[in-house]
Design a protein around this motif. Structure first.
Motif, PDB file in Angstrom:
ATOM      1  N   TRP A   1       0.836  -1.204   0.000  1.00  0.00           N
ATOM      2  CA  TRP A   1       0.000   0.000   0.000  1.00  0.00           C
ATOM      3  C   TRP A   1       0.866   1.248   0.000  1.00  0.00           C
ATOM      4  N   SER A   2       0.417   2.278  -0.715  1.00  0.00           N
ATOM      5  CA  SER A   2       1.098   3.573  -0.751  1.00  0.00           C
ATOM      6  C   SER A   2       0.082   4.670  -0.464  1.00  0.00           C
ATOM      7  N   LEU A   3       0.473   5.602   0.391  1.00  0.00           N
ATOM      8  CA  LEU A   3      -0.386   6.735   0.735  1.00  0.00           C
ATOM      9  C   LEU A   3       0.498   7.946   0.957  1.00  0.00           C
ATOM     10  N   GLY A   4       0.563   8.822  -0.048  1.00  0.00           N
ATOM     11  CA  GLY A   4       1.449   9.969   0.055  1.00  0.00           C
ATOM     12  C   GLY A   4       2.891   9.511   0.121  1.00  0.00           C
ATOM     13  N   GLY A   5       3.601   9.945   1.147  1.00  0.00           N
ATOM     14  CA  GLY A   5       4.987   9.541   1.316  1.00  0.00           C
ATOM     15  C   GLY A   5       5.162   8.250   2.078  1.00  0.00           C
ATOM     16  N   LEU A   6       4.052   7.601   2.475  1.00  0.00           N
ATOM     17  CA  LEU A   6       4.116   6.358   3.250  1.00  0.00           C
ATOM     18  C   LEU A   6       3.885   5.155   2.349  1.00  0.00           C
ATOM     19  N   LYS A   7       4.746   4.152   2.488  1.00  0.00           N
ATOM     20  CA  LYS A   7       4.584   2.898   1.768  1.00  0.00           C
ATOM     21  C   LYS A   7       4.688   1.758   2.765  1.00  0.00           C
ATOM     22  N   ALA A   8       3.761   0.816   2.693  1.00  0.00           N
ATOM     23  CA  ALA A   8       3.718  -0.288   3.649  1.00  0.00           C
ATOM     24  C   ALA A   8       3.566  -1.609   2.910  1.00  0.00           C
TER      25      ALA A   8
ATOM     26  N   TRP B   1       3.584 -20.565  10.724  1.00  0.00           N
ATOM     27  CA  TRP B   1       3.131 -19.284  10.177  1.00  0.00           C
ATOM     28  C   TRP B   1       4.170 -18.225  10.548  1.00  0.00           C
ATOM     29  N   THR B   2       4.634 -17.451   9.583  1.00  0.00           N
ATOM     30  CA  THR B   2       5.667 -16.446   9.854  1.00  0.00           C
ATOM     31  C   THR B   2       5.303 -15.130   9.152  1.00  0.00           C
ATOM     32  N   PRO B   3       5.329 -13.992   9.898  1.00  0.00           N
ATOM     33  CA  PRO B   3       4.915 -12.700   9.329  1.00  0.00           C
ATOM     34  C   PRO B   3       6.106 -11.790   9.008  1.00  0.00           C
ATOM     35  N   THR B   4       5.852 -10.805   8.164  1.00  0.00           N
ATOM     36  CA  THR B   4       6.798  -9.726   7.866  1.00  0.00           C
ATOM     37  C   THR B   4       6.016  -8.425   7.707  1.00  0.00           C
ATOM     38  N   ILE B   5       6.538  -7.353   8.284  1.00  0.00           N
ATOM     39  CA  ILE B   5       5.942  -6.020   8.149  1.00  0.00           C
ATOM     40  C   ILE B   5       7.042  -5.043   7.755  1.00  0.00           C
ATOM     41  N   VAL B   6       6.797  -4.240   6.711  1.00  0.00           N
ATOM     42  CA  VAL B   6       7.781  -3.298   6.187  1.00  0.00           C
ATOM     43  C   VAL B   6       7.132  -1.930   6.039  1.00  0.00           C
ATOM     44  N   LEU B   7       7.821  -0.875   6.490  1.00  0.00           N
ATOM     45  CA  LEU B   7       7.322   0.500   6.376  1.00  0.00           C
ATOM     46  C   LEU B   7       8.413   1.396   5.812  1.00  0.00           C
ATOM     47  N   SER B   8       8.024   2.323   4.950  1.00  0.00           N
ATOM     48  CA  SER B   8       8.934   3.324   4.414  1.00  0.00           C
ATOM     49  C   SER B   8       8.186   4.649   4.336  1.00  0.00           C
ATOM     50  N   TYR B   9       8.858   5.730   4.748  1.00  0.00           N
ATOM     51  CA  TYR B   9       8.187   7.035   4.792  1.00  0.00           C
ATOM     52  C   TYR B   9       9.122   8.114   4.274  1.00  0.00           C
ATOM     53  N   LYS B  10       8.619   8.908   3.327  1.00  0.00           N
ATOM     54  CA  LYS B  10       9.351  10.060   2.805  1.00  0.00           C
ATOM     55  C   LYS B  10       8.747  11.326   3.397  1.00  0.00           C
ATOM     56  N   PRO B  11       9.427  11.947   4.350  1.00  0.00           N
ATOM     57  CA  PRO B  11       8.838  13.120   5.008  1.00  0.00           C
ATOM     58  C   PRO B  11       8.770  14.353   4.119  1.00  0.00           C
ATOM     59  N   PHE B  12       9.670  14.473   3.133  1.00  0.00           N
ATOM     60  CA  PHE B  12       9.691  15.655   2.264  1.00  0.00           C
ATOM     61  C   PHE B  12       9.752  15.209   0.801  1.00  0.00           C
ATOM     62  N   PRO B  13       8.702  14.561   0.280  1.00  0.00           N
ATOM     63  CA  PRO B  13       8.779  13.980  -1.062  1.00  0.00           C
ATOM     64  C   PRO B  13       9.008  14.997  -2.165  1.00  0.00           C
ATOM     65  N   SER B  14       8.568  16.232  -1.984  1.00  0.00           N
ATOM     66  CA  SER B  14       8.709  17.241  -3.035  1.00  0.00           C
ATOM     67  C   SER B  14       9.982  18.054  -2.899  1.00  0.00           C
ATOM     68  N   VAL B  15      10.726  17.859  -1.808  1.00  0.00           N
ATOM     69  CA  VAL B  15      11.912  18.673  -1.553  1.00  0.00           C
ATOM     70  C   VAL B  15      13.190  17.866  -1.708  1.00  0.00           C
ATOM     71  N   VAL B  16      13.255  16.700  -1.080  1.00  0.00           N
ATOM     72  CA  VAL B  16      14.482  15.921  -1.080  1.00  0.00           C
ATOM     73  C   VAL B  16      14.127  14.433  -1.072  1.00  0.00           C
ATOM     74  N   ASP B  17      14.963  13.625  -1.722  1.00  0.00           N
ATOM     75  CA  ASP B  17      14.716  12.180  -1.806  1.00  0.00           C
ATOM     76  C   ASP B  17      15.309  11.493  -0.579  1.00  0.00           C
TER      77      ASP B  17
END
Length: 682
Positions: free
Chosen positions: A399-406, A432-448
């Motif tokens: 899932w992607s929402l703005g600068g957040l990707k999960a 049964w084994t789980p994985t959770i991954v999060l990535s967040y871009k706080p300033f997507p329009s300013v800096v990568d």
């Protein structure tokens, strides 16, 4: 009972696989049933090849070496290239022909999934893949993923490792109207090394390409090293019985279809080598070992990816592998050894289906199902002749929402073994084994800049040797679990012009646990050991990776720096004297540097590797201390054209300062060596 149960369970698994392939088709049947409207005219477009630097878009930590970067390295095999990644430990048992395995973030080599063109390589016997047999000659990229690859459209096996190594071979690419590419190379160097190779690529049709690659390597493996004995002599000896004769051959087909592609590959590796063994003899000159090993490895695999609609994409994969190993230790040649003349035969069959459903513009759902079958045969007394059926099912979402990707995934693994007799077989297991991954871009329009983190719990099954090896195996072993926590950041910046062209910084801190670690323990008889679940390890570490590129007109330069700090402690038994000590062969500090310079067809590449102090046993005492080591490598190459041919000449010097070192205690590595290489491209 053994023969009645197997077909029933196999039929059930095959039905599950077929149903899973069709379940997502039914969700989209209205869409799939529509025919595309015919176009009024057909336009033929010429193929355009676009090349550019690939920015890091992985949600979880990843490191890669590609194309020209791999070509510049003073490396023979994939194992040599991996030394330049942060958080990696390579166990090298001496020289060109020695066994080479990879350990990522101190969790053990058997927790590393090794993938070749997208499908995992297997070794059900001992769980280790010898990376020394994979050449860089036809390799397009080598990548390391902590946790798992970021894509959710992948086989279920790709979710089933604590970390993953991906080797991707070159895919044919033709400029303009060319129908053929040919590359012939010859390497010669120290230790009587002779290494010719050829790569031929041919366009069979507008939609199918052929690739044929072959390589032969011979080396005596003889090199001088300094041998030291406490309160004794300091002398120079020669490494014997390290010769290698190896032949690799690959044939690949690459196809393009409407909204998809497919590929198929056949791989053959044949080798004969000597194992010089550890230098632990007490008398000067008595260093000779005569152990020999023969390997035959055959692999046939293929995959098909197709988008059946804008909302639904499927990936189908299949593989068959046959591995033969012959090991000989003859006391008539070396009186210090016992007679061993064993033959092992492994077979593996594998099928997979993976499905990706686009729920919204920001969300995807994927389902993968794999079935794998393994057998092991050997000419050992009272051998169990094990067979294993593995069924894996993975459900993943992105899932992607703005600068957040999960991303999140849940993997179900079912294992059922058979053996020669019922009293030898291990109980069935499912997890049964789980994985959770999060990535967040706080300033997507300013800096990568992206912040990222992941949690993953996974396990590795006991190998056939762990469970069934005669007099040693323990059929009641539990899986060996790993739990990983990671938090880091990545900053990437590209400039289209000017002096500074590229900068990328990755920093990750991590905490790993390994539980129920499988170790060998003596029984009441010191000559008979068994495998037990006793180990518990905690690993804390930091990985730092920095890449940069500069351009000064005709002069270009790039740099790649890595640093790793690890504290990997054995927390198995508080009553042990070594409780809390650093686990064997894990350095506290390690790092590498690659500096590349290019000017008007000339390329200069300098590389440096450092591995800090460590211990070769659980007890961190003076007798087990291993000194730090470092190496400097330097290469110079020149490319030039002659008529329609391109030639490349290269000279390499490895271990420039003749550093005397051991990666594994009593397995001395080569000192200074040189290599010359000539490439002809047509």
């Amino acid at each position: 009972m053994y023969r009645q149960l197997e077909p029933t369970l196999m039929n059930h698994c095959l039905r599950l696989f077929i149903v899973s392939c069709g379940c997502l088709f039914s969700l989209l049947s209205p869409t799939l049933g529509r025919a595309e409207a015919p176009s009024d005219s057909v336009h033929t477009l010429r193929e355009v090849v676009v090349t550019a630097r690939t920015l890091s878009r992985d949600v979880i930590p990843a490191q890669s070496l590609t194309g020209r970067d791999l070509q510049r390295l003073s490396a023979v095999s994939v194992a040599d290239a991996l030394r330049f990644f942060a958080g990696i430990q390579i166990k090298d048992y001496g020289g060109v022909g020695g066994l080479k395995t990879v350990n990522i973030r101190s969790m053990g080599s058997q927790h590393v999934g090794v993938f070749y063109d997208g499908l995992q390589l297997g070794n059900a016997q001992n769980g280790q893949i010898d990376l020394g047999r994979f050449s860089l000659d036809n390799m397009e990229s080598v990548s390391i993923y902590n946790g798992q690859k970021s894509s959710i459209l992948q086989p279920a096996k790709n979710y089933a490792s604590a970390s993953a190594l991906y080797m991707t071979t070159r895919r044919p690419s033709f400029e303009g109207a060319k129908q053929d590419n040919l590359k012939v190379s010859l390497k010669v160097g120290s230790f009587s090394t002779l290494n010719p190779s050829v790569l031929w690529e041919h366009r069979l049709s507008r939609s199918v390409d052929l690739s044929v690659s072959s390589e032969y390597m011979y080396t005596t493996g003889r090199y001088r090293f300094r041998y030291r004995k406490k309160d004794g002599y300091d002398t120079t000896a020669i490494r014997h019985n390290g010769d290698v004769r190896a032949l690799r051959a690959e044939v690949g087909l690459f196809g393009r279809i409407a909204e998809g592609d497919w590929k198929a590959k056949a791989y053959l590796y044949n080798s004969q080598r000597g194992y010089p063994g550890a230098f632990v003899r007490e008398e000067p000159g008595k260093f000779r070992h005569e152990d020999r090993q023969w390997d035959n490895n055959f692999l046939l695999q293929g995959s098909l990816r197709k988008a059946f609609s804008p909302r639904y994409t499927a990936l189908f994969s299949a593989k068959y592998a046959f591995d033969y190993l012959h090991y000989l230790s003859d006391p008539r040649l070396d009186v210090t050894t016992m007679y061993v003349n064993n033959h092992y035969y492994q077979q593996e069959g594998y099928i997979s289906s993976a499905h990706d459903l686009t729920l919204t513009e920001a969300g995807h759902l994927a389902l993968s199902n794999d079935i794998q079958w393994n057998t092991l045969r050997a000419d050992l007394y009272n051998f169990a002749y094990p067979t294993r059926l593995s069924v894996l099912t993975a459900l993943a979402t992105d899932w992607s929402l703005g600068g957040l990707k999960a991303q999140a995934s849940l993997l179900h693994t079912y294992i059922h073994d058979w053996a020669k007799s019922l009293d030898q077989v291990a109980p069935s297991k499912q997890e049964w084994t789980p994985t959770i991954v999060l990535s967040y871009k706080p300033f997507p329009s300013v800096v990568d800049l992206a912040l990222r983190g992941f949690y993953k719990r996974i396990f590795r099954m006991p190998t056939f040797n762990d469970l069934y090896y005669t007099f040693i195996g323990n059929k009641y072993l539990k899986p060996e679990y790993t739990t990983q926590y990671d938090l880091g950041l990545v900053y990437t910046k590209d400039w289209g012009q000017g002096i500074f062209r590229h900068l990328e910084l990755q920093v990750d801190g991590y905490l790993n646990y390994v539980d129920d670690k499988i170790i060998a323990m003596p029984t009441s008889n010191q000559f008979q050991w068994t495998m037990v679940n006793l180990g518990h390890v905690r690993i804390r570490g930091i990985d730092v990776s920095l890449e940069s590129a500069l351009n000064l007109g005709a002069f270009t330069t790039s740099a790649r720096l890595t640093y790793t700090y690890q504290r990997a402690q054995d927390l198995t038994d508080p009553s042990d004297s070594y409780y809390g000590d650093q686990i064997p062969y894990i350095p506290w500090h390690s790092g590498s540097a690659i500096l590349a310079f290019a000017w008007r067809g000339w390329d200069v590449n300098y590389s440096f590797i450092y591995t800090g102090e460590r211990y070769n046993a659980s007890a961190n005492i003076r007798e087990n201390h291993v000194q730090p080591w470092y190496t400097h490598d330097l290469s110079l190459s020149r490319s030039f054209k002659l008529y329609d041919n391109t030639f490349r000449l290269a000279a390499e010097v490895n271990n420039l300062l003749n550093q005397q070192y051991e990666v594994v205690r009593s397995y001395p590595m080569p000192g200074t060596s040189v290599k010359l290489k000539l490439e002809w491209l047509l």
